[in-house]
Design an enzyme around this catalytic site. Structure first.
Site, PDB file in Angstrom:
ATOM      1  N   ASP A 108       0.853  19.676 -20.734  1.00 62.41           N
ATOM      2  CA  ASP A 108      -0.025  18.513 -20.863  1.00 62.41           C
ATOM      3  C   ASP A 108       0.773  17.549 -21.745  1.00 62.41           C
ATOM      4  OD1 ASP A 108      -1.827  16.617 -21.586  1.00 62.41           O
ATOM      5  OD2 ASP A 108      -3.430  18.005 -22.132  1.00 62.41           O
ATOM      6  N   LYS A 142      -0.466   7.087 -23.471  1.00 64.01           N
ATOM      7  CA  LYS A 142       0.030   7.422 -24.821  1.00 64.01           C
ATOM      8  C   LYS A 142       1.529   7.115 -24.881  1.00 64.01           C
ATOM      9  CE  LYS A 142      -3.913   9.938 -24.618  1.00 64.01           C
ATOM     10  NZ  LYS A 142      -4.749  10.014 -23.418  1.00 64.01           N
ATOM     11  N   HIS A 193     -19.689  14.268 -26.297  1.00 67.94           N
ATOM     12  CA  HIS A 193     -19.371  13.355 -27.397  1.00 67.94           C
ATOM     13  C   HIS A 193     -19.280  11.891 -26.951  1.00 67.94           C
ATOM     14  CE1 HIS A 193     -15.547  14.376 -25.616  1.00 67.94           C
ATOM     15  NE2 HIS A 193     -14.975  13.372 -26.222  1.00 67.94           N
ATOM     16  N   TYR A 234       0.838  -1.210   0.000  1.00 70.76           N
ATOM     17  CA  TYR A 234       0.000   0.000   0.000  1.00 70.76           C
ATOM     18  C   TYR A 234       0.870   1.255   0.000  1.00 70.76           C
ATOM     19  CZ  TYR A 234      -3.807   3.176   1.248  1.00 70.76           C
ATOM     20  OH  TYR A 234      -4.732   4.183   1.245  1.00 70.76           O
ATOM     21  N   PHE A 241      -7.056  20.032 -24.634  1.00 74.28           N
ATOM     22  CA  PHE A 241      -7.748  18.758 -24.858  1.00 74.28           C
ATOM     23  C   PHE A 241      -9.104  18.799 -24.142  1.00 74.28           C
ATOM     24  CE2 PHE A 241      -8.591  14.288 -23.695  1.00 74.28           C
ATOM     25  CZ  PHE A 241      -8.782  13.815 -24.977  1.00 74.28           C
ATOM     26  N   ASP A 242     -10.056  17.971 -24.593  1.00 72.15           N
ATOM     27  CA  ASP A 242     -11.425  18.104 -24.068  1.00 72.15           C
ATOM     28  C   ASP A 242     -11.553  17.851 -22.566  1.00 72.15           C
ATOM     29  OD1 ASP A 242     -10.860  15.503 -24.847  1.00 72.15           O
ATOM     30  OD2 ASP A 242     -12.914  14.978 -25.294  1.00 72.15           O
ATOM     31  N   ALA A 299       0.890  14.169 -22.615  1.00 70.19           N
ATOM     32  CA  ALA A 299       0.508  12.852 -23.131  1.00 70.19           C
ATOM     33  C   ALA A 299       1.436  12.359 -24.250  1.00 70.19           C
ATOM     34  CB  ALA A 299      -0.940  12.896 -23.613  1.00 70.19           C
TER      35      ALA A 299
HETATM   36  C1  LIG Z   1      -3.559  15.872 -24.838  1.00 75.22           C
HETATM   37  C2  LIG Z   1      -4.312  15.031 -23.854  1.00 75.22           C
HETATM   38  N1  LIG Z   1      -4.393  15.419 -22.587  1.00 75.22           N
HETATM   39  C3  LIG Z   1      -5.073  14.699 -21.658  1.00 75.22           C
HETATM   40  C4  LIG Z   1      -5.709  13.537 -21.998  1.00 75.22           C
HETATM   41  C5  LIG Z   1      -6.486  12.763 -20.954  1.00 75.22           C
HETATM   42  O1  LIG Z   1      -5.831  11.572 -20.626  1.00 75.22           O
HETATM   43  P1  LIG Z   1      -6.637  10.273 -20.174  1.00 75.22           P
HETATM   44  O2  LIG Z   1      -7.403   9.768 -21.338  1.00 75.22           O
HETATM   45  O3  LIG Z   1      -5.542   9.338 -19.737  1.00 75.22           O
HETATM   46  O4  LIG Z   1      -7.513  10.643 -19.044  1.00 75.22           O
HETATM   47  C6  LIG Z   1      -5.659  13.102 -23.331  1.00 75.22           C
HETATM   48  C7  LIG Z   1      -6.346  11.850 -23.716  1.00 75.22           C
HETATM   49  O5  LIG Z   1      -6.546  11.534 -24.854  1.00 75.22           O
HETATM   50  C8  LIG Z   1      -4.947  13.872 -24.278  1.00 75.22           C
HETATM   51  O6  LIG Z   1      -4.884  13.512 -25.573  1.00 75.22           O
END
Ligand SMILES: Cc1ncc(COP(=O)(O)O)c(C=O)c1O
Length: 458
Positions: free
Chosen positions: A215, A258, A450, A72, A124-125, A217
């Site tokens: 960010d 990613k 979406h 843990y 990102f969304d 990814a």
């Molecule tokens: C640029 C970017 N930021 C954040 C995220 C969110 O990551 P997660 O899907 O692991 O929650 C994504 C996911 O596609 C992304 O493409």
């Protein structure tokens, strides 16, 4: 004879995928209310919905999973990941989270307050969702070139410094949570940000006393493009470029699904011990104790190895050349996409491919459904459905581009699959004159619609 390019891996394990008939697909997509997310995976032949968590792990990663320490607190897996993060990006503090949006949730609970603004490049969304959920505003400062799909500008993820400085001048620094640089910029087409731009944004941020968040990814794909396209970086290793990029960041959120090539995982990394301490409380509340934060020990081990493998040139070259291969096929067939080819996906220009479908009827979604009907390929809409409604006026937002994203999972499909994708798209393109109507929404969630939207064919 010139020796052709070949992948830098061989295949040790396979998973069957199934063909289906047109009639089956017609029934399944209707049952799914024309939302590609709602299909079952066995109703899909080639799955390009996302490159997130869909890659194939390496033998080293699977071996590391067997050595996962599931204590843990204080597990060796936590320390393996801590060391990998320190080695690759140079940050001393980190918190594991179960994926990227969880990292956003925890960190933004500390940094984003009602009435704040967050300038950046096409957030990102989920990033935008977490900002708007806190009644703050994401401000898009991406360069205008990103809106011209046929413009070959090599760094369409760049932030326009004039747009950014206008925001920094307009709002007091207490109202600016941070500047968010998304590397590579998913929403603008998997397009990279140049080192020069990263450096300039950081300098501007420091002039105004603002934090810079990456960010992250697809940070390794971004470094690959810097090596390939930016003068002065051609002889540097990817790891050297990554280390330089992160000199210009105060914080990072990471979706490890990613560029760390795992099926689940994420983290936040910090330069500041103070912000790390504040975020710790939220991590314990939302994710788990600080040394596992929503991940198992075996998953943290796999991320640690993935960060190392994902920043190797040979791996990145194999990956990105496959995306370019798809782009070259579409060039052959005259199908427009966001140029140059992105790092993780091809973003087809739906307004050019289906010019007769009105914008209110969602041309990119229409194209996605047609591609699925053609041969069982699942893609994702990056257009008006994804753009959601304006949080204040509740009107539909129509972004400049309507794109269909064909995201390529890492180390998963062969170039034969890519040939199938290109040929299927060509068949849809050849019958474009017959596709004149799209869809209307019959159900939508108040935010991030979406994922669960339901549609009716017009
Ligand atoms: C640029 C970017 N930021 C954040 C995220 C969110 O990551 P997660 O899907 O692991 O929650 C994504 C996911 O596609 C992304 O493409």
């Amino acid at each position: 004879m010139k020796i052709p390019f070949a992948e830098s891996f061989r295949i040790k394990m396979v998973e069957p995928i199934r063909h289906s008939t047109y009639e089956e697909r017609e029934r399944w997509i209707k049952e799914a209310k024309y939302n590609l997310f709602a299909l079952r995976s066995d109703q899909v032949f080639i799955d390009l919905l996302t490159d997130s968590g869909t890659g194939a792990m390496s033998d080293r990663q699977w071996a590391a999973m067997m050595l996962g320490d599931e204590s843990y607190a204080g597990s060796s897996s936590y320390f393996n990941l801590k060391k990998a993060i320190k080695d690759i990006v140079g940050f001393d503090y980190f918190l594991p989270t179960h994926q990227g949006r969880a990292a956003e949730n925890v960190l933004f609970s500390v940094l984003v307050k009602e009435g704040d603004v967050v300038p950046g490049n096409s957030h990102f969304d989920t990033t935008k969702g977490h900002i708007e959920f806190r009644k703050a505003t994401a401000m898009d400062c991406t360069v205008d070139e990103a809106n011209e799909t046929q413009n070959e500008y090599p760094f369409k993820g760049n932030i326009d410094l004039n747009k950014l400085e206008a925001v920094l001048k307009k709002y007091p620094k207490e109202k600016i949570s941070f500047i968010c640089i998304t590397v590579t910029c998913n929403t603008s087409g998997g397009q990279p940000v140049s080192m020069e731009n990263i450096r300039d944004v950081y300098a501007l941020a420091k002039k105004y006393g603002i934090l810079v968040l990456f960010d992250s990814a697809r940070f390794a794909e971004n470094a690959y493009f810097i090596k390939k396209r930016e003068k002065g970086y051609e002889n540097k290793t990817i790891k050297e470029i990554v280390r330089e990029m992160y000199q210009y960041a105060d914080l990072m959120t990471m979706s490890a699904k990613k560029d760390a090539i795992v099926n689940i995982g994420g983290f936040i990394a910090f330069r500041s011990e103070e912000i790390y301490r504040q975020a710790t409380t939220f991590n314990i509340m939302f994710e788990g104790y600080i040394t596992y934060g929503g991940m198992s020990g075996r998953d943290m081990n796999a991320v640690a190895i993935g960060l190392d493998e994902g920043t190797e040139f040979d791996y990145l070259e194999t990956r990105i050349r496959q995306v370019e291969y798809l782009g070259a096929k579409l060039d052959e067939y005259g199908i427009s996409y966001q140029r140059p080819a992105g790092g993780h996906a091809i973003f087809v220009d739906a307004l050019k491919v289906l010019p007769k479908v009105p914008r209110e009827e969602f041309p990119a979604q229409t194209l996605g459904v047609e591609l699925y009907l053609e041969s069982g390929i699942r893609s994702t809409e990056i257009g008006a459905i994804l753009a959601d409604r304006d949080p204040v006026t509740r009107e539909n937002r129509y972004p400049k581009l309507e794109l269909l994203r064909l995201a390529i999972p890492r180390r998963t499909y062969t170039n034969n699959h890519i040939d199938v994708i290109a040929a299927s798209l060509k068949n849809v393109y050849d019958r474009r004159d017959t596709i004149t109507r799209g869809y209307k929404i019959t159900y939508e969630a108040p935010i991030m619609r979406h994922f669960t939207v339901e549609l009716e064919k017009l």
